[in-house]
Enzyme design. Sequence first.
Site, mmCIF file in Angstrom:
data_model
loop_
_atom_site.group_PDB
_atom_site.id
_atom_site.type_symbol
_atom_site.label_atom_id
_atom_site.label_comp_id
_atom_site.label_asym_id
_atom_site.label_seq_id
_atom_site.Cartn_x
_atom_site.Cartn_y
_atom_site.Cartn_z
ATOM 1 C CG ASP A 1 -0.417 0.214 2.519
ATOM 2 O OD1 ASP A 1 0.832 0.302 2.608
ATOM 3 O OD2 ASP A 1 -1.179 0.307 3.495
ATOM 4 C CB CYS B 1 0.044 -2.931 4.218
ATOM 5 S SG CYS B 1 -0.540 -4.065 5.484
ATOM 6 C CG HIS C 1 5.518 -27.243 9.511
ATOM 7 N ND1 HIS C 1 5.458 -27.359 10.881
ATOM 8 C CD2 HIS C 1 6.681 -27.849 9.146
ATOM 9 C CE1 HIS C 1 6.536 -28.011 11.324
ATOM 10 N NE2 HIS C 1 7.294 -28.302 10.285
ATOM 11 C CG HIS D 1 3.602 -30.545 7.446
ATOM 12 N ND1 HIS D 1 3.235 -30.176 8.723
ATOM 13 C CD2 HIS D 1 4.871 -31.014 7.549
ATOM 14 C CE1 HIS D 1 4.246 -30.397 9.557
ATOM 15 N NE2 HIS D 1 5.251 -30.921 8.862
ATOM 16 C CB THR E 1 0.436 -4.121 10.548
ATOM 17 O OG1 THR E 1 -0.748 -4.306 9.747
ATOM 18 C CG2 THR E 1 0.279 -2.886 11.420
HETATM 19 C C1 RB5 Z 1 -2.598 2.228 6.551
HETATM 20 O O1 RB5 Z 1 -2.743 3.316 7.393
HETATM 21 C C2 RB5 Z 1 -2.556 0.949 7.352
HETATM 22 O O2 RB5 Z 1 -3.819 0.694 7.890
HETATM 23 C C3 RB5 Z 1 -2.109 -0.208 6.488
HETATM 24 O O3 RB5 Z 1 -0.846 0.066 5.975
HETATM 25 C C4 RB5 Z 1 -1.991 -1.558 7.164
HETATM 26 O O4 RB5 Z 1 -1.206 -1.484 8.300
HETATM 27 C C5 RB5 Z 1 -3.239 -2.284 7.387
HETATM 28 O O5 RB5 Z 1 -3.284 -3.415 7.864
#
Ligand code: RB5
Length: 141
Positions: A8, A65, A98, A133, A67
Amino acid sequence: MKIAIGSDHVAVEMKQQIIEYLEGKNYLVEDFGPYSSERTDYPIYGMKVAEEVSNNNFDCGILICGTGVGISITANKVQGIRAVVCSEPYSAKLSKEHNNTNILAFGARVVGIELAKMIVDEWLNAKFEGGRHLNRINMIE
Ligand code: RB5
């Protein structure tokens, strides 16, 4: 090996660093966007990459992204996709051995670039072990 990659807006810079890293190791990498840091929505790119992998146009995918969470949740909605979000190399390796994961996700706000490279290396170099697995993966499907 052909790798589809997407992110993203938060992770555009890290994605570019990972592309250069992988191309330096002679992987074929195609970037499914976004191509600027203008705000956008991770499901667009998570879905694109997941569909490319699900359709066997690519061997595997990498998604980044903030996280790694939202983009991996998205990818896991696509038939045949087993996406894992990892912040360390051990889970990345085991997720291939696995769970035969075909998409790796991580967070640009969670891991630094050098740790991200280690996670990618462990994941790409690991091999699915099959056997018991495989039964479990068939149960998921
Ligand atoms: C964007 O602000 C953030 O929500 C996105 O990059 C991500 O972490 C979502 O899971």
